[in-house]
Design a protein around this motif. Structure first.
Motif, PDB file in Angstrom:
ATOM      1  N   LYS A  66       0.845  -1.416   0.190  1.00  0.00           N
ATOM      2  CA  LYS A  66       0.114   0.337  -0.425  1.00  0.00           C
ATOM      3  C   LYS A  66       0.542   1.129   0.521  1.00  0.00           C
ATOM      4  O   LYS A  66       0.453   2.348   0.124  1.00  0.00           O
ATOM      5  CB  LYS A  66      -0.590   0.043   0.887  1.00  0.00           C
ATOM      6  CG  LYS A  66      -1.840  -1.353   0.822  1.00  0.00           C
ATOM      7  CD  LYS A  66      -2.598  -1.276   0.356  1.00  0.00           C
ATOM      8  CE  LYS A  66      -3.362  -2.629   0.555  1.00  0.00           C
ATOM      9  NZ  LYS A  66      -4.526  -2.942  -0.391  1.00  0.00           N
ATOM     10  N   ALA A  67       1.665   1.028   0.483  1.00  0.00           N
ATOM     11  CA  ALA A  67       2.763   2.222   0.499  1.00  0.00           C
ATOM     12  C   ALA A  67       4.419   1.462   0.452  1.00  0.00           C
ATOM     13  O   ALA A  67       4.924   0.492   0.374  1.00  0.00           O
ATOM     14  CB  ALA A  67       2.209   2.794   2.071  1.00  0.00           C
ATOM     15  N   VAL A  68       5.116   2.946   0.075  1.00  0.00           N
ATOM     16  CA  VAL A  68       6.374   2.456  -0.415  1.00  0.00           C
ATOM     17  C   VAL A  68       7.269   3.285   0.205  1.00  0.00           C
ATOM     18  O   VAL A  68       7.617   5.484  -0.593  1.00  0.00           O
ATOM     19  CB  VAL A  68       7.168   2.030  -2.029  1.00  0.00           C
ATOM     20  CG1 VAL A  68       6.379   0.562  -2.131  1.00  0.00           C
ATOM     21  CG2 VAL A  68       6.857   3.028  -2.519  1.00  0.00           C
ATOM     22  N   LEU A  69       8.795   3.463   0.918  1.00  0.00           N
ATOM     23  CA  LEU A  69       9.948   4.291   1.003  1.00  0.00           C
ATOM     24  C   LEU A  69      10.661   3.631  -0.342  1.00  0.00           C
ATOM     25  O   LEU A  69      11.096   2.846  -0.368  1.00  0.00           O
ATOM     26  CB  LEU A  69      10.101   3.578   2.646  1.00  0.00           C
ATOM     27  CG  LEU A  69      11.419   4.859   2.703  1.00  0.00           C
ATOM     28  CD1 LEU A  69      12.243   4.807   3.743  1.00  0.00           C
ATOM     29  CD2 LEU A  69      13.013   4.819   1.393  1.00  0.00           C
ATOM     30  N   ALA A  70      10.736   4.289  -1.071  1.00  0.00           N
ATOM     31  CA  ALA A  70      11.267   4.430  -2.617  1.00  0.00           C
ATOM     32  C   ALA A  70      12.164   5.292  -2.449  1.00  0.00           C
ATOM     33  O   ALA A  70      12.992   6.591  -2.013  1.00  0.00           O
ATOM     34  CB  ALA A  70      10.500   5.414  -3.963  1.00  0.00           C
ATOM     35  N   THR A  71      13.948   4.373  -3.143  1.00  0.00           N
ATOM     36  CA  THR A  71      15.141   5.209  -3.235  1.00  0.00           C
ATOM     37  C   THR A  71      16.245   4.572  -4.531  1.00  0.00           C
ATOM     38  O   THR A  71      15.716   3.460  -4.091  1.00  0.00           O
ATOM     39  CB  THR A  71      16.267   4.628  -1.459  1.00  0.00           C
ATOM     40  OG1 THR A  71      17.513   5.094  -1.951  1.00  0.00           O
ATOM     41  CG2 THR A  71      15.542   3.630  -0.516  1.00  0.00           C
ATOM     42  N   SER A  72      15.968   5.104  -5.424  1.00  0.00           N
ATOM     43  CA  SER A  72      16.091   4.852  -6.470  1.00  0.00           C
ATOM     44  C   SER A  72      17.571   5.656  -6.999  1.00  0.00           C
ATOM     45  O   SER A  72      18.007   6.448  -6.147  1.00  0.00           O
ATOM     46  CB  SER A  72      14.764   4.951  -7.888  1.00  0.00           C
ATOM     47  OG  SER A  72      13.885   4.474  -7.186  1.00  0.00           O
ATOM     48  N   ARG A  73      18.365   4.459  -8.309  1.00  0.00           N
ATOM     49  CA  ARG A  73      19.435   4.967  -8.618  1.00  0.00           C
ATOM     50  C   ARG A  73      19.087   5.200  -9.554  1.00  0.00           C
ATOM     51  O   ARG A  73      19.211   4.176 -10.342  1.00  0.00           O
ATOM     52  CB  ARG A  73      21.007   4.583  -8.030  1.00  0.00           C
ATOM     53  CG  ARG A  73      21.668   4.509  -9.265  1.00  0.00           C
ATOM     54  CD  ARG A  73      23.036   3.382  -8.966  1.00  0.00           C
ATOM     55  NE  ARG A  73      22.632   2.677  -8.609  1.00  0.00           N
ATOM     56  CZ  ARG A  73      22.271   1.890 -10.053  1.00  0.00           C
ATOM     57  NH1 ARG A  73      22.203   2.202 -11.234  1.00  0.00           N
ATOM     58  NH2 ARG A  73      22.142   0.484  -9.835  1.00  0.00           N
ATOM     59  N   PRO A  74      19.122   6.888 -10.637  1.00  0.00           N
ATOM     60  CA  PRO A  74      18.490   7.986 -10.150  1.00  0.00           C
ATOM     61  C   PRO A  74      17.933   7.742  -9.606  1.00  0.00           C
ATOM     62  O   PRO A  74      16.678   7.570  -9.695  1.00  0.00           O
ATOM     63  CB  PRO A  74      19.480   8.973 -11.246  1.00  0.00           C
ATOM     64  CG  PRO A  74      18.916   7.853 -12.170  1.00  0.00           C
ATOM     65  CD  PRO A  74      19.235   6.555 -12.556  1.00  0.00           C
ATOM     66  N   ASN A  75      17.236   8.958  -9.004  1.00  0.00           N
ATOM     67  CA  ASN A  75      16.121   9.225  -8.423  1.00  0.00           C
ATOM     68  C   ASN A  75      14.969   9.224  -8.741  1.00  0.00           C
ATOM     69  O   ASN A  75      14.390   9.585  -8.572  1.00  0.00           O
ATOM     70  CB  ASN A  75      16.411  10.834  -7.284  1.00  0.00           C
ATOM     71  CG  ASN A  75      17.348  10.321  -6.075  1.00  0.00           C
ATOM     72  OD1 ASN A  75      17.557  10.109  -5.368  1.00  0.00           O
ATOM     73  ND2 ASN A  75      18.115  11.331  -6.191  1.00  0.00           N
ATOM     74  N   GLU A  76      15.281   9.693 -10.484  1.00  0.00           N
ATOM     75  CA  GLU A  76      14.122   9.660 -11.595  1.00  0.00           C
ATOM     76  C   GLU A  76      13.558   8.801 -11.341  1.00  0.00           C
ATOM     77  O   GLU A  76      12.510   8.664 -11.775  1.00  0.00           O
ATOM     78  CB  GLU A  76      14.764   9.962 -12.890  1.00  0.00           C
ATOM     79  CG  GLU A  76      15.643  11.278 -13.026  1.00  0.00           C
ATOM     80  CD  GLU A  76      16.664  12.199 -12.554  1.00  0.00           C
ATOM     81  OE1 GLU A  76      17.273  11.313 -11.457  1.00  0.00           O
ATOM     82  OE2 GLU A  76      16.884  13.100 -12.515  1.00  0.00           O
ATOM     83  N   GLY A  77      13.972   7.756 -11.007  1.00  0.00           N
ATOM     84  CA  GLY A  77      13.349   6.410 -10.706  1.00  0.00           C
ATOM     85  C   GLY A  77      11.930   6.868  -9.693  1.00  0.00           C
ATOM     86  O   GLY A  77      11.120   6.482 -10.658  1.00  0.00           O
ATOM     87  N   THR A  78      12.715   6.827  -8.950  1.00  0.00           N
ATOM     88  CA  THR A  78      11.536   7.925  -7.920  1.00  0.00           C
ATOM     89  C   THR A  78      10.669   8.502  -8.047  1.00  0.00           C
ATOM     90  O   THR A  78       8.664   8.749  -8.296  1.00  0.00           O
ATOM     91  CB  THR A  78      11.739   7.617  -6.451  1.00  0.00           C
ATOM     92  OG1 THR A  78      12.949   7.283  -6.225  1.00  0.00           O
ATOM     93  CG2 THR A  78      11.048   8.522  -5.112  1.00  0.00           C
ATOM     94  N   LEU A  79      10.624   9.237  -9.160  1.00  0.00           N
ATOM     95  CA  LEU A  79      10.159  10.280  -9.419  1.00  0.00           C
ATOM     96  C   LEU A  79       8.925  10.266 -10.147  1.00  0.00           C
ATOM     97  O   LEU A  79       8.085  10.649 -10.587  1.00  0.00           O
ATOM     98  CB  LEU A  79      10.915  12.021 -10.306  1.00  0.00           C
ATOM     99  CG  LEU A  79      11.770  12.037  -9.748  1.00  0.00           C
ATOM    100  CD1 LEU A  79      12.860  13.136  -9.750  1.00  0.00           C
ATOM    101  CD2 LEU A  79      11.215  13.139  -8.034  1.00  0.00           C
ATOM    102  N   ASP A  80       9.498   9.513 -11.360  1.00  0.00           N
ATOM    103  CA  ASP A  80       8.830   8.306 -12.232  1.00  0.00           C
ATOM    104  C   ASP A  80       7.890   7.342 -11.405  1.00  0.00           C
ATOM    105  O   ASP A  80       6.145   7.654 -12.689  1.00  0.00           O
ATOM    106  CB  ASP A  80       9.623   7.223 -12.695  1.00  0.00           C
ATOM    107  CG  ASP A  80       9.905   7.578 -14.193  1.00  0.00           C
ATOM    108  OD1 ASP A  80       9.734   8.454 -14.515  1.00  0.00           O
ATOM    109  OD2 ASP A  80      10.498   6.272 -14.828  1.00  0.00           O
ATOM    110  N   LEU A  81       7.570   7.105 -10.245  1.00  0.00           N
ATOM    111  CA  LEU A  81       6.345   6.317  -9.920  1.00  0.00           C
ATOM    112  C   LEU A  81       5.758   7.529  -8.800  1.00  0.00           C
ATOM    113  O   LEU A  81       4.577   6.837  -9.127  1.00  0.00           O
ATOM    114  CB  LEU A  81       6.796   5.393  -8.525  1.00  0.00           C
ATOM    115  CG  LEU A  81       7.844   4.039  -9.591  1.00  0.00           C
ATOM    116  CD1 LEU A  81       8.805   3.671  -8.538  1.00  0.00           C
ATOM    117  CD2 LEU A  81       7.511   2.817  -9.998  1.00  0.00           C
TER     118      LEU A  81
END
Ligand SMILES: [Zn+2]
Length: 276
Positions: free
Chosen positions: A59-74
């Protein structure tokens, strides 16, 4: 059979059915360790990721992506039923993980990312032993404390203690709860540092002889507000295992009282970040 009796029978059946459906609803999950990295983005579209989460009950995620654009996409998917808590990952590329704390270019990058003003924490970062005395690590820890951000550290116990010494009171999520740190040491650290939260991915020792390890069980009962679960999709292949990982957590948590299981599965994560 008269009409009133039939109506009553129908109502009773519907109530019974509702109860069964409720009982069958799997435990919701807050995934406190998720990466949507560059390599995974080539295989998994953001829509597929959201669909997977819906399918497994995340239902929820702590998102930490390399690069941060992955998180922004989600986040751009604006899925109304999936909450995304963005963390600033201090890595532009994979090799940054080894020297981010002494690389002035990373410092510039982190400064720029922070100006987005969206992040609730910094990490996951990797740091071990004496490296946690690096001036930039100290700066980041104190900055996190000043801005009320969490740190998400993949570290041995030595580095965790150094960070907490440099910035007492900083909120820290300990990725993998040390991964191989002995349970006695984990227990001692939890008693000593009330601001430490343990994330449980890659703690294979949660299970012993097909059951929840008794020492882990004791820890969960003693500190029900201080553990969270995570998938840690650090390589693309881990995305294929998300369903199994969540099933494993649900199986282990099923051995705890329902209120403790709910906290570790999702309520702690929701409370930490003020989610509804
Ligand atoms: Zn990770």
């Amino acid at each position: 059979m008269n009409a009133r009796f039939c109506a009553c029978l129908l109502l009773a059946s519907l109530l019974l059915l509702t109860c069964f459906v409720r009982a069958a609803e799997p435990l919701p999950i807050f995934d406190a360790h998720m990466h949507y990295n560059l390599e995974a983005r080539a295989t998994w579209s953001p829509q597929q990721v959201i669909a997977l989460w819906r399918h497994v009950g995340i239902k929820a995620v702590l998102a930490t992506s390399r690069p941060n654009e992955g998180t922004l996409d989600l986040m751009a998917q604006k899925a109304p039923d999936i909450k995304i808590v963005p963390f600033l990952r201090p890595y532009r590329v994979q090799p940054d993980r080894h020297d981010w704390f002494v690389n002035p270019e990373v410092e510039v990058f982190v400064g720029k990312e922070l100006r987005r003003g969206i992040y609730r924490g910094i990490g996951e970062f990797h740091i071990f032993g004496k490296d946690a005395d690096a001036p930039y690590m100290i700066k980041i820890a104190r900055l996190a404390r000043a801005k009320d951000l969490y740190l998400h550290a993949h570290s041995d116990e030595d580095a965790i203690e150094r960070i907490l010494h440099h910035a007492p009171g900083v909120k820290l999520i300990w990725a993998h709860t040390g991964m191989s740190t002995s349970l006695d040491k984990v227990e001692a650290m939890f008693a000593l540092y009330p601001n430490l939260v343990g994330e449980l991915s890659y703690r294979g020792d949660l299970e012993q002889d097909g059951k929840l390890h008794p020492q882990w069980k004791r820890l969960f009962l003693r500190y029900p507000d201080r553990f969270v679960v995570g998938t840690d999709t650090w390589v693309t292949q881990r995305w294929d295992e998300v369903g199994q990982l969540i099933a494993f957590y649900r199986r282990m948590l099923s051995e705890l009282p329902a209120d403790v299981a709910e906290r570790i599965a999702y309520k702690n994560g929701f409370a930490m970040f003020g989610l509804q």
